[in-house]
Design a protein around this motif. Structure first.
Motif: not given
Length: 335
Positions: A102-104, A128-133, A158-163, A169-172
């Motif tokens: 929710n914070e993201l 945006a694509n990362a959040v959607t994924a 898989i869990w870790n890689s998505n987060w 990407q947010r940091q970039i």
């Protein structure tokens, strides 16, 4: 009575007084005009200074936001990694996951709008694509990832890689926004005070480098203490490997940036010592059996050797960061 003072000049006393009076009024008008022009120039300078200060405030806020976001991401990813450690998303753990998600999503619109306003597209789209994924991944879990009455099975990798991808990407994007605002602030400052910008920027860089060095020292103290505690029984347990692996990854992730900065400043001795120390630590860890970062087994270690390799890395890193801060301070003083 008349006065011959030269061709075109007054000949009588009344004419002389009129002449003096007119000349005085002309001088007074000229002074007023100069004073007005000076006031206008000062006002323009003040406005330019105000614009520069506003831009600088925005840049500082963006830089702080980026730094805070990185700290937030580090903590969040550590928590999320711990949650997935057993491949199960338990009901009580889902409360933390829901909060993080929710914070993201709640901050996404603000970050995207700021990126659009600055003309940042590639990094914005990647974010945006990362959040959607991540959303699609979570939506595909069963039972529902946010159903706090049931346990959901997950693949830890898989869990870790998505987060991790979302936070990366947010940091970039935040770093890009911060960099652009810094450029705008520099440009405004250049308009406002010209040559002094170089000194201000150099001092800020030196201050940031010193701050980074100080922060690194505090971080190193904490990390070494944690690593010494891990080695207290000469056993590297599965749960302890998570912390050790995180510390090692943080060291590796920052290495290139630190070395590049050192190279740009012509620092070689301290950089080489730092590089050698990281390489030596890596070789030591790779020589451990069972594998030091395999979280399904316990690895025996010698406490003194373990502590020594880690301490050497942190000491050499601190020496290099202190050297970078010192060189930047010299450049700032010379600017």
């Amino acid at each position: 009575m008349s006065y011959r003072t030269g061709p075109g000049l007054p000949r009588t006393l009344p004419e002389l007084w009129q002449f003096v009076r007119r000349e005085f009024m002309s001088i007074e008008q000229l002074y007023t005009r100069v004073e007005t022009d000076a006031a206008t120039a000062q006002s323009t300078a003040d406005q330019a200074g105000g614009v520069a200060n506003d831009a600088k405030d925005q840049a500082n806020s963006a830089a702080q936001a980026a730094a805070d976001a990185q700290s937030d991401a580090d903590v969040a990813l550590a928590d999320l990694d711990n949650i997935s450690a057993d491949g199960q998303l338990h009901p009580n753990e889902k409360l933390t996951v829901i909060r993080e998600y929710n914070e993201l999503t709640s901050e996404q619109a603000g970050i995207v709008n700021q990126a659009v306003a600055l003309g940042v597209t590639t990094e914005k789209d990647n974010y945006a694509n990362a959040v959607t994924a991540l959303t699609n991944y979570l939506g595909g879990l069963s039972p529902n990832w946010n159903d706090t009455t049931l346990t959901t099975t997950v693949s830890r990798s898989i869990w870790n890689s998505n987060w991790e991808y979302v936070y990366e990407q947010r940091q970039i994007l935040l770093n890009t926004i911060s960099a652009i605002l810094k450029q705008l602030a520099d440009s405004s400052q250049s308009t406002a005070n010209g040559a002094s910008l170089a000194a201000v920027t150099a001092q800020a860089t030196a201050d940031n480098a010193q701050l980074a060095a100080d922060d690194a020292q505090a971080e190193a103290d904490d990390a070494i203490q944690d690593l010494e505690n891990i080695s207290a029984d000469s056993q590297l347990h599965p749960s302890e490997k998570i912390g050790a692996n995180r510390e090692y990854n943080e060291l590796i992730n920052e290495q290139t940036g630190i070395e590049n900065q050192a190279s740009a400043l012509g620092i070689s001795t301290e950089k080489n010592s730092y590089t050698d120390a990281v390489t030596a630590l890596t070789n030591y860890l790779l020589g451990l059996t069972p594998t030091w970062n395999a979280t399904h087994s316990t690895t025996p270690i010698t406490r003194s050797t373990w502590n020594s390799w880690w301490q050497t890395v942190y000491v050499s890193r601190q020496g290099l960061l202190n050297k970078i801060a010192s060189v930047l301070q010299q450049l700032a003083n010379a600017a």
